[in-house]
Design an enzyme around this catalytic site. Structure first.
Site, PDB file in Angstrom:
ATOM      1  N   CYS A  65       0.848  -1.201   0.000  1.00 47.60           N
ATOM      2  CA  CYS A  65       0.000   0.000   0.000  1.00 47.60           C
ATOM      3  C   CYS A  65       0.880   1.246   0.000  1.00 47.60           C
ATOM      4  O   CYS A  65       1.557   1.530   0.984  1.00 47.60           O
ATOM      5  CB  CYS A  65      -0.907  -0.076   1.232  1.00 47.60           C
ATOM      6  SG  CYS A  65      -1.520   1.476   1.870  1.00 47.60           S
ATOM      7  N   CYS A  68       0.332   3.927   2.573  1.00 46.56           N
ATOM      8  CA  CYS A  68       0.855   3.476   3.873  1.00 46.56           C
ATOM      9  C   CYS A  68       2.341   3.796   3.992  1.00 46.56           C
ATOM     10  O   CYS A  68       2.808   4.256   5.042  1.00 46.56           O
ATOM     11  CB  CYS A  68       0.676   1.963   4.037  1.00 46.56           C
ATOM     12  SG  CYS A  68      -1.032   1.404   4.051  1.00 46.56           S
TER      13      CYS A  68
END
Ligand SMILES: [Zn+2]
Length: 143
Positions: A65, A68
């Site tokens: 991600c 993230c």
């Protein structure tokens, strides 16, 4: 005040007159409190969330991600500037049981816990100002 050791996850009772960020763990002798986020696992998530008396911000993330990844350094920085909060990270690929139980549906998701209860959560990438504002709003909810 009870603080769960960030190294060995033993619960330590810190006397009122002592500073939690200077206390050493009675079991492992490492500092009880870490300014950097504590990495949680299936075994340590529940005790860490339930036994700490300080509020906790948990970052649910995954290696694939990219928002993230972008937020990880901001999370570390905000953690280092917040000595009266605990910060923790859950890698949702490795710690799937916890991620499922917390009903994490999108990444990154930050969840604010206090005394074992979820106070609020927010999903999506945040910049430093947005993260601090959200944490402040959570602090106001438990004040
Ligand atoms: Zn310890």
């Amino acid at each position: 005040m009870n603080i769960v050791c960030s190294n060995c996850f033993t619960t330590n009772r810190i006397p009122k007159e002592k500073k939690h960020n200077q206390a050493k763990c009675g079991k492992c002798q490492e500092p009880v409190y870490s300014l950097l986020p504590t990495v949680l696992t299936n075994n340590t998530f529940s005790p860490f969330i339930e036994r700490n008396d300080l509020p906790i911000v948990v970052d649910f993330w995954a290696s694939w991600c990219s928002p993230c990844q972008n937020m990880a350094a901001i999370f570390d920085k905000v953690a280092q500037g917040s000595p009266y909060l605990l910060f923790a990270k859950v890698n949702t690929e490795q710690i799937q049981k916890v991620a499922t139980e917390a009903r994490i549906r999108s990444l990154p998701t930050l969840v604010f816990f206090h005394q074992g209860e979820e106070i609020d959560r927010i999903s999506g990438g945040l910049n430093e100002v947005q993260m601090k504002q959200w944490i402040m709003a959570c602090m106001n909810k438990i004040a």
